[in-house]
Design a protein around this motif. Structure first.
Motif, PDB file in Angstrom:
ATOM      1  N   GLU A 116       0.851  -1.281  -0.153  1.00  0.00           N
ATOM      2  CA  GLU A 116      -0.100  -0.004  -0.004  1.00  0.00           C
ATOM      3  C   GLU A 116       0.890   1.264  -0.046  1.00  0.00           C
ATOM      4  O   GLU A 116       0.664   2.081   0.810  1.00  0.00           O
ATOM      5  N   VAL A 117       1.747   1.086  -0.822  1.00  0.00           N
ATOM      6  CA  VAL A 117       2.602   2.424  -1.125  1.00  0.00           C
ATOM      7  C   VAL A 117       2.365   3.119  -2.705  1.00  0.00           C
ATOM      8  O   VAL A 117       2.478   2.124  -3.574  1.00  0.00           O
ATOM      9  N   ILE A 330       1.644  12.138   9.158  1.00  0.00           N
ATOM     10  CA  ILE A 330       2.002  10.956   8.356  1.00  0.00           C
ATOM     11  C   ILE A 330       3.380  10.693   8.629  1.00  0.00           C
ATOM     12  O   ILE A 330       4.197  11.724   8.256  1.00  0.00           O
ATOM     13  N   THR A 331       3.744   9.402   8.877  1.00  0.00           N
ATOM     14  CA  THR A 331       5.242   9.252   9.174  1.00  0.00           C
ATOM     15  C   THR A 331       5.404   8.072   8.139  1.00  0.00           C
ATOM     16  O   THR A 331       4.688   7.059   8.063  1.00  0.00           O
ATOM     17  N   VAL A 332       6.596   7.969   7.499  1.00  0.00           N
ATOM     18  CA  VAL A 332       7.058   6.935   6.666  1.00  0.00           C
ATOM     19  C   VAL A 332       7.831   5.888   7.485  1.00  0.00           C
ATOM     20  O   VAL A 332       8.791   6.054   8.147  1.00  0.00           O
ATOM     21  N   SER A 333       7.238   4.634   7.580  1.00  0.00           N
ATOM     22  CA  SER A 333       7.853   3.523   8.139  1.00  0.00           C
ATOM     23  C   SER A 333       8.898   2.638   7.133  1.00  0.00           C
ATOM     24  O   SER A 333       8.430   2.731   5.960  1.00  0.00           O
ATOM     25  N   SER A 334       9.395   1.869   7.724  1.00  0.00           N
ATOM     26  CA  SER A 334      10.271   0.709   7.040  1.00  0.00           C
ATOM     27  C   SER A 334       9.433  -0.187   6.779  1.00  0.00           C
ATOM     28  O   SER A 334       8.585  -0.813   7.624  1.00  0.00           O
ATOM     29  N   LEU A 335       9.197  -0.650   5.643  1.00  0.00           N
ATOM     30  CA  LEU A 335       8.259  -1.983   4.991  1.00  0.00           C
ATOM     31  C   LEU A 335       9.309  -3.143   4.563  1.00  0.00           C
ATOM     32  O   LEU A 335      10.119  -2.906   3.874  1.00  0.00           O
ATOM     33  N   GLN A 336       8.900  -4.240   4.671  1.00  0.00           N
ATOM     34  CA  GLN A 336       9.471  -5.542   4.650  1.00  0.00           C
ATOM     35  C   GLN A 336       8.816  -6.150   3.514  1.00  0.00           C
ATOM     36  O   GLN A 336       7.539  -6.442   3.784  1.00  0.00           O
ATOM     37  N   CYS A 337       9.184  -6.644   2.311  1.00  0.00           N
ATOM     38  CA  CYS A 337       8.458  -7.278   1.252  1.00  0.00           C
ATOM     39  C   CYS A 337       8.018  -8.761   1.664  1.00  0.00           C
ATOM     40  O   CYS A 337       7.168  -9.234   1.348  1.00  0.00           O
ATOM     41  N   HIS A 338       8.914  -9.284   2.457  1.00  0.00           N
ATOM     42  CA  HIS A 338       8.674 -10.647   2.875  1.00  0.00           C
ATOM     43  C   HIS A 338       7.565 -10.671   3.985  1.00  0.00           C
ATOM     44  O   HIS A 338       6.949 -11.533   4.338  1.00  0.00           O
ATOM     45  N   ARG A 339       7.284  -9.643   4.791  1.00  0.00           N
ATOM     46  CA  ARG A 339       6.179  -9.696   5.837  1.00  0.00           C
ATOM     47  C   ARG A 339       4.820  -9.405   5.239  1.00  0.00           C
ATOM     48  O   ARG A 339       3.964  -9.393   6.297  1.00  0.00           O
ATOM     49  N   HIS A 340       4.866  -8.539   4.332  1.00  0.00           N
ATOM     50  CA  HIS A 340       3.496  -8.431   3.751  1.00  0.00           C
ATOM     51  C   HIS A 340       2.654  -7.297   4.852  1.00  0.00           C
ATOM     52  O   HIS A 340       1.549  -7.479   4.818  1.00  0.00           O
ATOM     53  N   TRP A 343       1.747  -0.258   4.827  1.00  0.00           N
ATOM     54  CA  TRP A 343       1.948   1.069   5.368  1.00  0.00           C
ATOM     55  C   TRP A 343       0.471   1.373   5.920  1.00  0.00           C
ATOM     56  O   TRP A 343      -0.302   1.424   5.177  1.00  0.00           O
ATOM     57  N   ARG A 344       0.530   1.903   7.126  1.00  0.00           N
ATOM     58  CA  ARG A 344      -0.827   2.005   7.780  1.00  0.00           C
ATOM     59  C   ARG A 344      -1.127   3.506   6.943  1.00  0.00           C
ATOM     60  O   ARG A 344      -2.543   3.690   7.298  1.00  0.00           O
ATOM     61  N   PHE A 345      -0.438   4.268   6.840  1.00  0.00           N
ATOM     62  CA  PHE A 345      -0.833   5.640   5.968  1.00  0.00           C
ATOM     63  C   PHE A 345      -0.996   5.800   4.457  1.00  0.00           C
ATOM     64  O   PHE A 345      -1.262   6.531   4.015  1.00  0.00           O
TER      65      PHE A 345
END
Length: 869
Positions: A116-117, A330-340, A343-345
């Motif tokens: 969701e980016v 809105i804060t940008v957080s680190s997202l991991q492809c393998h965790r699915h 992004w909450r925002f």
């Protein structure tokens, strides 16, 4: 002292902490493909340029610093694109920009959808079937809208036949609205593909030139467009008869100065809104930075120009920046492809991007909330022009140097052209000045003739005539130069049974010549394949024939004043009146008299009006001589008076008409009109082969002319001549009639008194200047011809070339003395009368002698009988 330093250090630390806490940072990611000859793509440069401008100008993001992470991948490497996208998402980015090509785009898009980016695109992308890319935004105009825009252009120019040339299969998808047009509109579309393995498009262009494909739509990149334009120029197709339309939105950025004065019609779309001063300043700053950078490979583009791809990337970065300012907390957080774990925002930020409306370099940006596509936009319609600058913005004259904005296409309202066709033609010399036109013509007196000179002549100086003077006047008015060439096959232009044309018409169809200035007749069939100006001369078909030989009066020409019928009626009238007079004189008692007046008691009476005397009375009255016989009775006098009145009128009419028949040569022509020609076969007649006169008789439905064409077609080898000179020679030497234009007959008869025009005009038509169909010169030549007509120069030129020495007028001949050949018949009649009278006298003498001899013999016999008895 140490305490003071500690307090100062603590103060500075707290101020820095406060500034860092108040100054937020937004990181965006960019994934860009690289090529061997282009280590840094234009999109990456525009990406960095936009981030730098936003951070430099704090009006858009006063409390936020925009940073970026750039990853470069190889072209078509989707696995590498996925890995780099995961790296950026792990770093923490608010949006991902790029890559451009479809295989890599799909890989990155699936990752962005899962986490969701927002995924931002600025190039055309193949439409997805399911449209489930909810976190996808593309600023490139939606392809079906562009296809509709191209179709609107085709309909505006009223193109009936269009050639679509595409670079790859995606072009057929982009132009599907146009390709489907034949089923809805009367448009024929021919589809061709540029060579895939080679940049050499000349074989394809050669086929298009041979097929007379004048309206061409190219769907290819701006780099390919630059190469194609060079090859079009080398193929001799960069002329005013062709109209090229390029779907690339970067056409305005190409260096088209070499083609500016070729006269070619070139049209395209422009998304960059250079009419705005703000846009112009950004474009100028971009140009300054690009000119300072190291030189790149030759792409056909003007140096420092901002492409549409760069402008779209610039707008995309600005759109993300503007949306981020409208979204708080809105804060940008680190997202991991393998965790699915998404992004909450992401959904919130994506909605803000779709709601954002931004006036960027490419106009107003409105994103469709359903599919994330840009469906509402404006496209400037631009056209290649010679007359240079339109409205120029400071520092941006290069954009307007060769292009002129002629209208706007809006995705909602459609095409709206602002160029007024009438305004563009107010100065008729604009499009013809400094042009050298090829003019085809044909040798025909007095239109085009070889100039007589003691010195060798070259070029246009070899010729003279009416058409050369006309061409010179047109050149003076319109400002063009010209090169005169004689038509190769020496024919005007006609269509054979296969539909193929020859002569000057063929050269105009094949664009071998730009103008045909000659005695070229405007006809229906020619008008279907070439264009004509308004006629510079009106005329019609007539008959050229040699003057009939004059017939001198014969020895019996004194009989000509009255027809043979009248002579016969006069003779019968004379005999009839003589008989009536004889009968009436016998019937009335007043015509009888006593031959012996001394013996009134005599019973013997006589009548002078014997049959012979009655005839003699009639002849004497007819000859105006009278006789010794005079009627006595009223009835016979009435007969005599009426006969005298009759002879008075007959003799007066004969005398009045006798002079003309004895002194004037009679011109007896065997034909007086086209009907006379059609009714006979003794005199052969015809026209110039493959000319408009022959075509007139060939196409005519009038019975007389159909009959004449049947005669000519049955004797093609003899009846039809190659040119007028051959036909005139045949008229002079043989019994031949030539059907040709009345103006030519007028010229010929002024210089050859043995030739004349027979009858009136068979039809009415005109001579016009021929041009290829769609030629921009036709209307301008027409305006110039009308100007010459109003000034009287056309009449003056005709008087100059048609006036000859003239022929002596036949009516001016003085009456000459009559000779033996005129009235010799009278002497023959006199001699015949004298001889006849001699023979009659001899006959009378013999008759009377024999009668007297018989009387004497009877008298002798009687005497002998008396003596005997």
């Amino acid at each position: 002292m140490a305490k003071r330093k500690g307090l100062l250090f603590s103060l500075l630390y707290f101020m820095a902490e406060f500034w860092l806490s108040s100054q937020q940072v937004l990181r965006i990611g960019g994934i860009f493909e690289t090529l061997e000859n282009e280590p840094i793509s234009v999109e990456e440069l525009a990406f960095k340029f936009a981030v730098t401008n936003i951070n430099r100008n704090r009006t858009l993001m006063p409390n936020t610093t925009l940073t970026y992470d750039i990853q470069r991948i190889n072209l078509f490497d989707s696995f590498e694109a996925s890995r780099r996208a995961c790296d950026q998402l792990a770093l923490g980015v608010g949006a991902v920009f790029g890559p451009s090509h479809s295989s890599s785009v799909s890989a990155v898009q699936s990752i962005c959808n899962a986490l969701e980016v927002p995924h931002i695109q600025t190039r055309w992308k193949h439409p997805s079937v399911d449209n489930k890319d909810s976190f996808y935004i593309n600023l490139y105009p939606e392809y079906t809208s562009i296809s509709r825009a191209v179709l609107d252009i085709v309909q505006f120019y009223k193109w009936k036949t269009v050639t679509v040339v595409y670079e790859d299969a995606t072009g057929l998808i982009r132009l599907q609205e146009l390709i489907k047009a034949p089923s809805r509109y009367s448009i024929k579309i021919k589809i061709r593909q540029l060579p895939t393995g080679s940049k050499d498009a000349r074989p394809l262009l050669k086929e298009m030139k041979k097929g007379k494909e004048f309206y061409v739509i190219f769907d290819c990149s701006y780099q390919t467009s630059a190469d194609v334009l060079k090859q079009i120029l080398s193929m001799g197709m960069m002329t005013e008869y062709y109209h090229f339309f390029f779907t690339t939105l970067d056409l305005f950025a190409l260096d088209l100065e070499p083609y500016r004065y070729s006269g070619v019609n070139m049209t395209g779309f422009r998304l960059l809104n250079i009419d705005s001063p703000q846009v112009a300043s950004v474009v100028e700053r971009w140009a300054m930075e690009q000119l300072q950078a190291p030189s790149k490979a030759e792409t056909g583009m003007m140096e420092g120009m901002m492409t549409t791809e760069a402008a779209l990337m610039y707008d995309a970065v600005y759109m993300v920046a503007a949306a981020s300012q409208r979204t708080s907390q809105i804060t940008v957080s680190s997202l991991q492809c393998h965790r699915h774990k998404p992004w909450r925002f992401g959904s919130r930020f994506m909605n803000m991007l779709k709601d954002a409306q931004w006036n960027g370099l490419t106009g107003q940006i409105i994103i469709n909330k359903t599919d994330g596509l840009r469906k509402e936009f404006d496209l400037d319609v631009i056209s290649l022009k010679e007359d240079g600058l339109e409205k120029t913005i400071a520092g941006n004259s290069r954009l307007n140097k060769v292009w002129k904005k002629i209208g706007v296409w809006n995705s909602q309202t459609g095409l709206n052209l602002t160029e007024n066709n009438k305004d563009s033609s107010t100065n008729v010399t604009d499009s013809m000045a400094n042009r050298t036109l090829i003019v085809t013509t044909i040798l025909e007196n007095p239109y085009v003739m070889y100039k007589k000179s003691d010195k060798p002549l070259y070029g246009n100086d070899r010729f003279e005539g009416y058409c050369l003077d006309l061409l010179k006047e047109l050149s003076n008015i319109l400002g063009f130069s010209y090169e005169v060439k004689l038509v190769s096959d020496g024919k005007y232009g006609a269509q054979n049974d296969k539909g193929e044309w020859n002569g000057m018409v063929r050269e105009l169809i094949d664009h071998v010549a730009d103008l045909a200035v000659a005695p070229l007749t405007i006809t229906y069939v020619r008008e279907k394949v070439i264009d004509f100006s308004k006629p510079f001369m009106t005329l019609g078909i007539s008959i050229l024939y040699h003057k009939p030989n004059g017939t001198n009066p014969g020895v019996f020409s004194f009989l000509n004043p009255l027809s043979p019928d009248i002579w016969m009626y006069v003779l019968l009238a004379c005999l009839g009146v003589s008989c009536v007079l004889f009968v009436i004189a016998r019937f009335t008692p007043y015509e009888w008299y006593n031959p012996h007046p001394c013996n009134p008691d005599s019973d013997v009476v006589e009548n002078n009006f014997t049959l012979i005397n009655s005839v003699w009375f009639g002849v004497g009255a007819l000859m105006q001589q009278g006789s010794e016989l005079m009627p006595k009775a009223l009835s016979t006098r009435i007969v005599g008076g009426i006969w005298w009145f009759f002879t008075l009128i007959i003799i007066s009419s004969y005398t009045a008409n006798l002079a003309a028949f004895l002194t004037v040569e009679r011109m007896d022509s065997p034909i007086d009109s086209a009907d006379d020609l059609a009714k006979q076969t003794k005199i052969e007649y015809g026209a110039v082969r493959d000319g408009s006169t022959m075509t007139f008789f060939k196409k005519s439905k009038i019975s007389t002319y159909e009959k004449m064409w049947a005669f000519m077609s049955s004797r093609k080898n003899t009846a039809l001549v190659k040119n007028n000179r051959e036909g005139i020679q045949r008229v002079l030497t043989t019994d031949y009639a030539l059907l040709m234009e009345s103006t030519s007959i007028e010229y010929i008869s002024q210089r050859n008194c043995n030739l004349t025009q027979i009858g009136g005009l068979i039809d009415s038509k005109g001579y016009g200047v021929g041009t290829p169909i769609g030629s921009p010169y036709r209307d301008k030549v027409t305006i110039a011809i009308l100007q010459l007509q109003e000034e009287g120069k056309l009449h003056m030129m005709k008087e100059k070339w048609w006036r000859g020495n003239g022929c002596p007028e036949e009516d001016s001949k003085e009456a000459s003395a009559l000779g033996v050949e005129n009235i010799g018949g009278i002497f023959i009649v006199l001699a015949a009368g004298l001889v006849l009278s001699v023979f009659v006298a001899i006959g009378e003498f013999i008759y009377k002698s024999r009668k007297n001899l018989d009387i004497e013999e009877v008298s002798v016999g009687q005497c002998e009988w008396h003596n005997k008895y």
